[in-house]
Design an enzyme around this catalytic site. Structure first.
Site, PDB file in Angstrom:
ATOM      1  N   GLY A  12       3.315 -25.909   8.672  1.00 30.19           N
ATOM      2  CA  GLY A  12       2.890 -25.641  10.221  1.00 30.19           C
ATOM      3  C   GLY A  12       3.659 -24.175  10.722  1.00 30.19           C
ATOM      4  CG  ASN A  14      -0.260 -19.543   9.873  1.00 33.02           C
ATOM      5  OD1 ASN A  14      -0.086 -18.476  10.291  1.00 33.02           O
ATOM      6  ND2 ASN A  14      -0.117 -20.005   8.703  1.00 33.02           N
ATOM      7  CG  LEU A  91      -4.304 -28.236   2.641  1.00 31.22           C
ATOM      8  CD1 LEU A  91      -3.034 -28.804   1.686  1.00 31.22           C
ATOM      9  CD2 LEU A  91      -4.593 -26.848   2.125  1.00 31.22           C
ATOM     10  CG  ASN A 108      -9.405 -21.390   7.650  1.00 31.68           C
ATOM     11  OD1 ASN A 108      -8.447 -21.976   7.875  1.00 31.68           O
ATOM     12  ND2 ASN A 108      -9.720 -20.918   6.632  1.00 31.68           N
ATOM     13  CG  HIS A 110      -8.259 -17.228   3.071  1.00 32.01           C
ATOM     14  ND1 HIS A 110      -8.465 -18.481   2.101  1.00 32.01           N
ATOM     15  CD2 HIS A 110      -8.634 -16.297   2.073  1.00 32.01           C
ATOM     16  CE1 HIS A 110      -8.423 -18.202   0.917  1.00 32.01           C
ATOM     17  NE2 HIS A 110      -8.449 -17.123   0.877  1.00 32.01           N
ATOM     18  CG  ASP A 151     -12.065 -19.428   2.655  1.00 30.48           C
ATOM     19  OD1 ASP A 151     -11.397 -19.775   3.582  1.00 30.48           O
ATOM     20  OD2 ASP A 151     -11.560 -19.545   1.727  1.00 30.48           O
TER      21      ASP A 151
HETATM   22  C1  GRF Z   1      -1.013 -20.448   5.090  1.00 31.60           C
HETATM   23  O1  GRF Z   1      -0.877 -19.523   3.988  1.00 31.60           O
HETATM   24  C2  GRF Z   1      -2.463 -20.214   5.462  1.00 31.60           C
HETATM   25  O2  GRF Z   1      -2.908 -19.197   5.428  1.00 31.60           O
HETATM   26  C3  GRF Z   1      -3.289 -21.206   4.580  1.00 31.60           C
HETATM   27  O3  GRF Z   1      -2.377 -22.293   4.492  1.00 31.60           O
HETATM   28  C4  GRF Z   1      -1.024 -21.785   4.798  1.00 31.60           C
HETATM   29  C5  GRF Z   1      -0.267 -22.725   5.798  1.00 31.60           C
HETATM   30  O4  GRF Z   1       0.987 -22.566   5.703  1.00 31.60           O
HETATM   31  N1  GRF Z   1      -4.438 -21.618   5.150  1.00 31.60           N
HETATM   32  P1  GRF Z   1       1.681 -23.144   7.225  1.00 31.60           P
HETATM   33  O5  GRF Z   1       1.532 -24.562   7.295  1.00 31.60           O
HETATM   34  O6  GRF Z   1       1.038 -22.694   8.275  1.00 31.60           O
HETATM   35  O7  GRF Z   1       3.240 -22.945   7.147  1.00 31.60           O
END
Ligand code: GRF
Length: 201
Positions: A12, A14, A91, A108, A110, A151
């Site tokens: 998490g 992000n 995921l 999303n 990526h 994507d």
């Molecule tokens: C990130 O690299 C994002 O781009 C991908 O999954 C990862 C998630 O990381 N879709 P986090 O859980 O936000 O640390």
């Protein structure tokens, strides 16, 4: 303010970037109303709790039909009057009924410059392994709308990151997060929320 749900599966970081940007006043057009985790052990749930944002788990059961799982997810989104969703390291493949109900309302992130190193099978460290194996000198991150093609939805924002000599997939992943993902995702969320509030699409 658009009521926004952030969907997560893991650490998490992000989500944290979004929560920090919100606290810092950089996302005035979206309220982070809910965090939905695909599994109960996602550390992202603790980040939500620390920020005072409600968290819940909607996990796809092993034998559950995709559409049924989608209906459960939609019920949670509707109960919470969610306008906009952000997939931040989520995921589980989103069922089509969810994608249809939230057309151009699901973002999303990526960790590559789409259309490179994306689509089925490209997630997590695999993306960065593939970029290094191909020998690209630039990679980065992309925020896009979610449609039925993995994507494959409309691109909202991209940021390039240089590959350095000696990079490992883990080092590159970290640099892409620090230099691109954590800046790009909160900014894209604000852009989309502002556009919708102003009557755009
Ligand atoms: C990130 O690299 C994002 O781009 C991908 O999954 C990862 C998630 O990381 N879709 P986090 O859980 O936000 O640390």
């Amino acid at each position: 303010m658009l009521r926004t749900a952030v969907l997560v599966s893991g650490g998490g970081t992000n989500l944290q970037a979004i929560l920090d940007a919100k606290r810092g006043g950089r996302i005035p057009h979206a309220e982070i109303a809910l965090v939905i985790a695909s599994n109960p052990s996602a550390y992202a749930l603790q980040r939500a709790e620390q920020a005072g944002v409600p968290g819940t788990v909607v996990q796809k059961a092993k034998d559950e039909a995709v559409e049924a799982y989608g209906e459960r997810l939609l019920a949670v989104l509707r109960e919470n009057r969610i306008d906009l969703c952000v997939l931040a390291g989520f995921l589980t493949i989103l069922p089509e009924n969810v994608i249809r109900a939230y057309d151009h309302r699901i973002l999303n992130i990526h960790p590559s410059l789409i259309p490179s190193f994306c689509g089925k099978g490209f997630y997590g460290l695999r993306v960065h392994e593939a970029a290094l194996a191909r020998g690209v000198k630039l990679t980065g991150a992309t925020v896009h709308f979610v449609n039925e093609i993995p994507d494959g939805g409309d691109i909202i924002a991209q940021k390039a990151v240089a590959v350095q000599p000696g990079d490992t997939p883990g080092i590159l992943q970290r640099r892409v997060m620090e230099e691109a993902e954590w800046l790009l995702l909160p900014a894209a969320l604000e852009d989309v929320a502002r556009t919708i509030e102003n009557g755009g699409n």
